[in-house]
Design a protein around this motif. Structure first.
Motif, PDB file in Angstrom:
ATOM      1  N   UNK A   1       2.622  11.262  -2.565  1.00 20.55           N
ATOM      2  CA  UNK A   1       3.162   9.933  -2.279  1.00 20.55           C
ATOM      3  C   UNK A   1       2.246   9.133  -1.355  1.00 20.55           C
ATOM      4  N   UNK A   2       2.395   7.825  -1.406  1.00 22.79           N
ATOM      5  CA  UNK A   2       1.685   6.941  -0.484  1.00 22.79           C
ATOM      6  C   UNK A   2       2.537   5.705  -0.243  1.00 22.79           C
ATOM      7  N   UNK A   3       2.201   4.984   0.834  1.00 24.21           N
ATOM      8  CA  UNK A   3       3.065   3.900   1.297  1.00 24.21           C
ATOM      9  C   UNK A   3       2.211   2.717   1.728  1.00 24.21           C
ATOM     10  N   UNK A   4       2.679   1.513   1.387  1.00 29.07           N
ATOM     11  CA  UNK A   4       1.902   0.326   1.733  1.00 29.07           C
ATOM     12  C   UNK A   4       2.796  -0.901   1.799  1.00 29.07           C
ATOM     13  N   UNK A   5       2.336  -1.897   2.560  1.00 31.54           N
ATOM     14  CA  UNK A   5       2.969  -3.218   2.597  1.00 31.54           C
ATOM     15  C   UNK A   5       1.874  -4.233   2.282  1.00 31.54           C
ATOM     16  N   UNK A   6       1.518  -4.353   1.002  1.00 33.74           N
ATOM     17  CA  UNK A   6       0.314  -5.098   0.601  1.00 33.74           C
ATOM     18  C   UNK A   6       0.513  -6.586   0.342  1.00 33.74           C
ATOM     19  N   UNK A   7       1.678  -7.127   0.705  1.00 33.01           N
ATOM     20  CA  UNK A   7       1.955  -8.519   0.371  1.00 33.01           C
ATOM     21  C   UNK A   7       0.929  -9.507   0.868  1.00 33.01           C
ATOM     22  N   UNK A   8       0.309  -9.224   2.023  1.00 32.23           N
ATOM     23  CA  UNK A   8      -0.671 -10.148   2.587  1.00 32.23           C
ATOM     24  C   UNK A   8      -1.825 -10.406   1.622  1.00 32.23           C
ATOM     25  N   UNK A   9      -2.101  -9.448   0.754  1.00 31.85           N
ATOM     26  CA  UNK A   9      -3.213  -9.586  -0.192  1.00 31.85           C
ATOM     27  C   UNK A   9      -2.941 -10.613  -1.285  1.00 31.85           C
ATOM     28  N   UNK A  10      -1.654 -10.920  -1.505  1.00 28.14           N
ATOM     29  CA  UNK A  10      -1.325 -11.917  -2.525  1.00 28.14           C
ATOM     30  C   UNK A  10      -0.674 -13.149  -1.894  1.00 28.14           C
TER      31      UNK A  10
ATOM     32  N   UNK B   1      10.576  -0.453  12.952  1.00 28.51           N
ATOM     33  CA  UNK B   1      11.549   0.380  13.640  1.00 28.51           C
ATOM     34  C   UNK B   1      11.386   1.851  13.311  1.00 28.51           C
ATOM     35  N   UNK B   2      10.490   2.141  12.376  1.00 28.88           N
ATOM     36  CA  UNK B   2      10.277   3.531  11.966  1.00 28.88           C
ATOM     37  C   UNK B   2       8.967   4.104  12.493  1.00 28.88           C
ATOM     38  N   UNK B   3       7.968   3.247  12.680  1.00 19.62           N
ATOM     39  CA  UNK B   3       6.655   3.719  13.137  1.00 19.62           C
ATOM     40  C   UNK B   3       6.213   2.887  14.334  1.00 19.62           C
ATOM     41  N   UNK B   4       5.216   3.353  15.095  1.00 23.06           N
ATOM     42  CA  UNK B   4       4.706   2.555  16.219  1.00 23.06           C
ATOM     43  C   UNK B   4       4.232   1.181  15.755  1.00 23.06           C
ATOM     44  N   UNK B   5       4.367   0.176  16.610  1.00 18.33           N
ATOM     45  CA  UNK B   5       4.063  -1.199  16.223  1.00 18.33           C
ATOM     46  C   UNK B   5       2.626  -1.383  15.762  1.00 18.33           C
ATOM     47  N   UNK B   6       1.684  -0.675  16.390  1.00 13.03           N
ATOM     48  CA  UNK B   6       0.286  -0.837  15.991  1.00 13.03           C
ATOM     49  C   UNK B   6       0.022  -0.264  14.607  1.00 13.03           C
ATOM     50  N   UNK B   7       0.741   0.787  14.248  1.00  9.61           N
ATOM     51  CA  UNK B   7       0.626   1.348  12.897  1.00  9.61           C
ATOM     52  C   UNK B   7       1.253   0.386  11.897  1.00  9.61           C
ATOM     53  N   UNK B   8       2.429  -0.129  12.232  1.00 15.17           N
ATOM     54  CA  UNK B   8       3.106  -1.072  11.347  1.00 15.17           C
ATOM     55  C   UNK B   8       2.250  -2.320  11.128  1.00 15.17           C
ATOM     56  N   UNK B   9       1.689  -2.844  12.200  1.00 11.14           N
ATOM     57  CA  UNK B   9       0.895  -4.062  12.078  1.00 11.14           C
ATOM     58  C   UNK B   9      -0.390  -3.841  11.287  1.00 11.14           C
ATOM     59  N   UNK B  10      -1.004  -2.670  11.443  1.00 15.65           N
ATOM     60  CA  UNK B  10      -2.193  -2.395  10.627  1.00 15.65           C
ATOM     61  C   UNK B  10      -1.828  -2.385   9.152  1.00 15.65           C
ATOM     62  N   UNK B  11      -0.708  -1.762   8.817  1.00 18.20           N
ATOM     63  CA  UNK B  11      -0.264  -1.733   7.426  1.00 18.20           C
ATOM     64  C   UNK B  11       0.050  -3.142   6.933  1.00 18.20           C
ATOM     65  N   UNK B  12       0.737  -3.927   7.766  1.00 17.30           N
ATOM     66  CA  UNK B  12       1.148  -5.276   7.370  1.00 17.30           C
ATOM     67  C   UNK B  12      -0.023  -6.247   7.283  1.00 17.30           C
ATOM     68  N   UNK B  13      -0.981  -6.109   8.196  1.00 14.26           N
ATOM     69  CA  UNK B  13      -2.098  -7.054   8.266  1.00 14.26           C
ATOM     70  C   UNK B  13      -3.233  -6.745   7.294  1.00 14.26           C
ATOM     71  N   UNK B  14      -3.367  -5.480   6.907  1.00 13.97           N
ATOM     72  CA  UNK B  14      -4.432  -5.115   5.973  1.00 13.97           C
ATOM     73  C   UNK B  14      -3.925  -4.861   4.564  1.00 13.97           C
ATOM     74  N   UNK B  15      -2.665  -4.449   4.445  1.00 11.30           N
ATOM     75  CA  UNK B  15      -2.122  -4.115   3.134  1.00 11.30           C
ATOM     76  C   UNK B  15      -2.595  -2.781   2.608  1.00 11.30           C
ATOM     77  N   UNK B  16      -3.390  -2.067   3.406  1.00 11.48           N
ATOM     78  CA  UNK B  16      -3.931  -0.786   2.944  1.00 11.48           C
ATOM     79  C   UNK B  16      -2.873   0.312   2.992  1.00 11.48           C
ATOM     80  N   UNK B  17      -2.888   1.211   2.007  1.00 17.58           N
ATOM     81  CA  UNK B  17      -1.881   2.272   1.949  1.00 17.58           C
ATOM     82  C   UNK B  17      -2.183   3.412   2.924  1.00 17.58           C
ATOM     83  N   UNK B  18      -1.136   4.140   3.279  1.00 20.20           N
ATOM     84  CA  UNK B  18      -1.304   5.368   4.056  1.00 20.20           C
ATOM     85  C   UNK B  18      -0.770   6.521   3.224  1.00 20.20           C
ATOM     86  N   UNK B  19      -1.325   7.700   3.455  1.00 20.85           N
ATOM     87  CA  UNK B  19      -0.923   8.886   2.704  1.00 20.85           C
ATOM     88  C   UNK B  19       0.414   9.411   3.209  1.00 20.85           C
TER      89      UNK B  19
END
Length: 300
Positions: free
Chosen positions: A170-179, A192-210
């Protein structure tokens, strides 16, 4: 308020868990003669399928051809399956999984074009928010069983569940910023599930995590090989189903409530809950069973 009015219309007392989530409208399933998934399921009939056995309700996102998009129809169907007989003592735990290689790719972008307009778009996001909040306010634990990709609102769904078990594929991403569509609502659950810096990296880059990264950061409860995913998820669900529903429900509600408080208030709330727990029939039964060295017999 529609949820409360609907419940009273059936002559029933509004349950505390629904009072905590007044945004969740009463599903039609509450007044139906059978579950919303009753009868033979025809292809295309419902975007989710569900069955219940031994206290475990398994809800499956069943639109793999469209990557299990959280369309308005999918969200409404999911809400109905979650809400159906939520107060029944026969329901102990819910598992949400999906067909195909994608758990969910998030919202259906075809529903977010100019053709539908702002009112329809508001309905989509409001319904999605209702479902996510409903999961946390539901009286029984909700487990996400993830095998594959979960993106945007699909990732939001995983983050909203009480427990999340995923395969190592599985993998997880919030890639909306790319479109050009920042994942603001998924960010509520993710933040609310992960540290804010991890959440923001996912939200700001759209890159997936394993899956392993998601586990390390707290998005998941555990990661297992794909062939063990169902077995491990069911093991957890059966354990919960073997416990007292009133005790589990009280504990879940208090856990989320105390998280929002300062330390002193949190301990005050939790201490009062312990007093209430001891006063429950199952609280006393568990204590007596432990002292008498026997297996407890729960009321439900």
């Amino acid at each position: 308020m529609a949820a409360v009015a609907g419940w009273r219309a059936f002559g029933s007392k509004v349950p505390d868990w629904l009072r905590r989530g007044l945004w969740a409208p009463l599903a039609a399933g509450f007044c139906s003669k059978g579950p919303p998934w009753a009868g033979q399921r025809e292809p295309g009939q419902r975007p989710t399928s569900a069955q219940q056995r031994d206290g475990i309700r398994s809800i499956v996102l069943s639109n793999p051809k469209k990557r299990n998009v959280l369309s308005l129809a999918m969200l409404s169907s999911l809400r109905s399956d979650i809400l159906y007989e939520a107060e029944s003592k026969d329901l102990k735990v819910i598992i949400i999984s999906a067909e195909g290689p994608v758990f969910s790719s998030g919202h259906d972008l075809k529903e977010l074009t100019d053709e539908q307009g702002p009112e329809y778009h508001s309905e989509v996001f409001q319904t999605c928010s209702e479902v996510m909040m409903l999961i946390q306010n539901h009286p029984v634990p909700v487990i996400a069983m993830v095998n594959g990709l979960a993106t945007a609102a699909g990732c939001q769904l995983v983050a909203s569940c009480d427990i999340a078990v995923a395969s190592d594929k599985s993998s997880f991403a919030t890639p909306g910023v790319n479109i050009g569509l920042f994942c603001s609502t998924p960010g509520v659950a993710l933040g609310r599930a992960v540290p804010s810096k991890v959440a923001l990296e996912m939200l700001l880059t759209g890159e997936p995590i394993s899956a392993q990264e998601a586990l390390r950061h707290g998005l998941l409860s555990r990661v297992v090989p794909e062939e063990q995913l169902e077995e491990e998820t069911l093991r957890i669900a059966r354990k919960i189903a073997s416990l007292s529903r009133p005790v589990v429900s009280l504990g879940k509600a208090t856990f989320y409530k105390q998280l929002r408080q300062d330390l002193r208030t949190a301990y005050h709330l939790a201490s009062q809950t312990m007093v209430d727990n001891v006063a429950l029939q199952d609280g006393q039964e568990g204590i007596k069973a432990f002292i008498q060295k026997r297996k407890p017999v729960w009321s439900q």
